[in-house]
Design an enzyme around this catalytic site. Structure first.
Site, PDB file in Angstrom:
ATOM      1  CD  GLU A 107      -2.029   3.925  -6.157  1.00 16.27           C
ATOM      2  OE1 GLU A 107      -1.400   4.960  -5.648  1.00 16.27           O
ATOM      3  OE2 GLU A 107      -2.208   3.838  -7.423  1.00 16.27           O
ATOM      4  CD  GLU A 146       2.833   3.771  -5.347  1.00 14.12           C
ATOM      5  OE1 GLU A 146       2.510   4.968  -5.752  1.00 14.12           O
ATOM      6  OE2 GLU A 146       2.426   2.748  -5.656  1.00 14.12           O
TER       7      GLU A 146
END
Length: 604
Positions: free
Chosen positions: A178, A253
């Site tokens: 991320e 995710e």
């Protein structure tokens, strides 16, 4: 595919198992396993959050829900707790975790970025990086890259041979994590890729980012995966925009719920809200990794915290139940069964899911006493002396507690102020508790009335978890990080006692010991005619940490929402289960019991 080869040596039949080498590649629309389209139905599960003895059972549950893949981070601070000292043994044996998955017929998505977030202490970084002068995590700074390279090479030695192109079951490997939520330096991401390849990760590499940050966080040439609750059309659009107009498509995710922090309600999401979304994702042929499939427990002192300029400090609780399909103890939930029904509709023709293993029995331990006790202040190591307070990092201490001690002239009233306390302090005068300070509540001052004469000031400081997300990764020192003042005058002349509590064996406690009104360590035992999971009921206690048979099972705090501590059956026995409790603010409490279910949503 496993192939068995038989050899006859000196009349003895030897069986050698070898794993066939597979290919895993990308087409414009799909992942290709051995040149055939393959949809990953994956679930995240972290090896440090599950007892090693239970890894296989959890994986059997994954298969029963319909998963064909397991996702896991690799945690730098678990594997290199001190600089240059690596640990891949016991519950840290990630290689064994991956191989057990292979034995259970599961593929693996590996996420060994040095930064993991994961509601984990310091986002996975080892605390000692902060002692390297000038080192800046998640950057091109030379010292950081040197430590990063040394670490990822060790990870490569353990895991690179287990990639699918070498006969293993690791399908893909994620670089960084991320990053688009933190920065946008493509040169830095290219260095990440290079370090991974040098470490032996020569298969498929990818990046993952939340939908708004994917453009900043992806590296051209690698597959950009999407994180979040996203529709199939949005997944297609985002990946195509950042991958040359093509797929394949992967939600790295996909969140069926969320995590918790101290003082807030337990986060839950009804299964019904996600059943249709899961069906639409799989109908579109999009691969998915549920975060989390099984959360487990963040034991010891390894929880992280959130903090930024617009919100308070929010340390996460020990339970990582996450309202996941498989609960904290590894039992299937309603969400598990409903997701299983959806997945079953998307299986290849003729494929039938295995039966769901039975849920484990839990036992309610009757009330028992903790008859041995001792004050924390009576068990101090040799001090480190300094004019001003030193941080945990200055003391080369990673986690736990530090007791700061100085002297004040008594016979007066005033305000004690701790500048930049991190994170929780029990303040004592002449050995007795006079108050607490809590960073969550922006507390840094306490009004005191000092008795006459020279006064001993003790401040027991707890590291409640380093920030794991955002810019405060770079401001993560613990303890009293600046100074202490009384009535505006700086307090000097400190003795500091490190209390990391890495283990509790051999503590000299006394039967019937009276702690007075001070932080205490208590010890007792209980028997289990029927050995099973249990949940220690901490609702009558204040704040502290519990060990069972030497295992740190986590923190408790009366503020909630977590009011029980899960104790896995794998760490229990029929007789003389030893319980050690470090209690900070209610030293008079002496009784404890177990429940047969968790209490995760009581806020006080």
């Amino acid at each position: 595919m496993k192939i068995r080869i038989y050899y006859m040596v000196l009349g003895i039949l030897l069986t050698i198992s070898v794993h066939a080498q597979h290919s895993f590649t990308l087409s414009d629309t799909a992942f290709l396993l051995d040149s055939k389209p393959f949809v990953m139905i994956s679930g995240e599960m972290h090896y440090p959050r599950v007892p090693r003895e239970a890894w296989r059972a959890r994986m059997k549950m994954a298969k029963a829900m319909g998963l064909n893949t397991i996702g896991t981070y690799v945690f730098w601070n678990v594997h290199e707790p001190q600089k240059g000292k690596f640990d891949f043994a016991g519950n840290n044996d990630v290689r064994a975790f991956v191989k057990i998955a292979q034995e259970e017929g599961l593929w693996v998505i590996l996420r060994p970025s040095p930064y993991v977030c994961a509601e984990w202490e310091f986002g996975g970084y080892p605390y000692w990086l902060q002692n390297e002068e000038g080192l800046i995590v998640r950057s091109k700074e030379v010292k950081y890259l040197r430590e990063y390279a040394a670490y990822i090479k060790e990870v490569g030695r353990q895991l690179a041979p287990l990639q699918v192109n070498h006969g293993g079951n690791i399908l893909m490997v994620q670089i960084e994590n991320e990053y688009g939520s933190y920065g946008s330096d493509k040169e830095y991401l290219e260095i990440n890729k290079k370090l991974f390849i040098e470490a032996g990760f020569d298969g498929l590499l990818y990046t993952c980012d939340p939908a708004p940050d994917i453009a900043a966080g992806h590296l051209p040439g690698l597959l950009p995966a999407v994180n979040g609750d996203v529709t199939p059309s949005k997944v297609h659009r985002l990946i195509q925009e950042n991958h040359g107009g093509v797929g394949p498509y992967y939600v790295a995710e996909w969140y069926p719920a969320w995590f918790d922090w101290w003082g807030t309600t337990h986060h839950t999401v009804p299964a019904e809200r996600y059943v249709g979304k899961l069906d639409s994702i799989l109908t579109a042929g999009i691969s998915i990794n549920m975060y989390m499939f099984h959360g487990g427990t963040t034991r010891g002192f390894m929880n992280g915290a959130n903090y930024n300029d617009k919100s308070p400090y929010e340390p996460q609780i020990s339970s990582y139940d996450y309202d996941a399909p498989l609960d904290e103890a590894g039992n299937p939930t309603e969400k598990f069964m409903k997701f299983r029904e959806v997945i079953a509709r998307h299986l290849p023709a003729g494929v039938v899911l295995p039966e769901v293993p039975e849920a484990k029995a839990a036992v309610a331990v009757p009330s028992f006493g903790l008859g041995e006790a001792g004050r924390v202040s009576d068990m101090l190591p040799a001090p480190v002396r300094n004019g001003s307070p030193l941080t945990f990092e200055d003391l080369h201490q990673d986690y736990g507690f530090v007791l700061y001690r100085s002297k004040l002239t008594g016979g007066r009233a005033g305000v004690l102020r701790l500048k930049e306390l991190r994170d929780y302090a029990v303040v004592m005068v002449n050995g007795g508790i006079v108050g607490t300070l809590d960073r969550r509540l922006a507390q840094d001052s306490l009004a005191l009335q000092l008795p006459a004469g020279e006064v001993q000031l003790d401040i027991l400081v707890e590291n409640l978890g380093r920030v794991n997300f955002g810019p405060y990764l770079l401001k993560n020192r613990k303890g009293i990080t600046e100074k202490v003042a009384f009535n505006g005058e700086e307090v000097k002349g400190w003795e500091m006692y490190g209390l990391p509590f890495k283990e509790v064996k051999g503590m000299r406690l006394k039967k019937g010991g009276d702690s007075g009104h001070a932080p205490v360590i208590r010890r007792g035992t209980f028997d289990l005619p029927v050995v099973g999971d249990t949940y220690l009921d901490m609702r009558q206690w204040g704040k502290g940490v519990v060990w069972i048979n030497g295992h740190n099972v986590g923190r408790y705090w009366s503020v909630g929402p977590q009011q029980t501590l899960y104790v896995p059956v794998e760490w229990l026995k029929a007789t003389r289960n030893e319980v050690v409790v470090l209690e900070l603010i209610k030293p008079e409490q002496k009784e404890l019991k177990g429940l047969d279910k968790a209490v995760l949503n009581e806020v006080k």
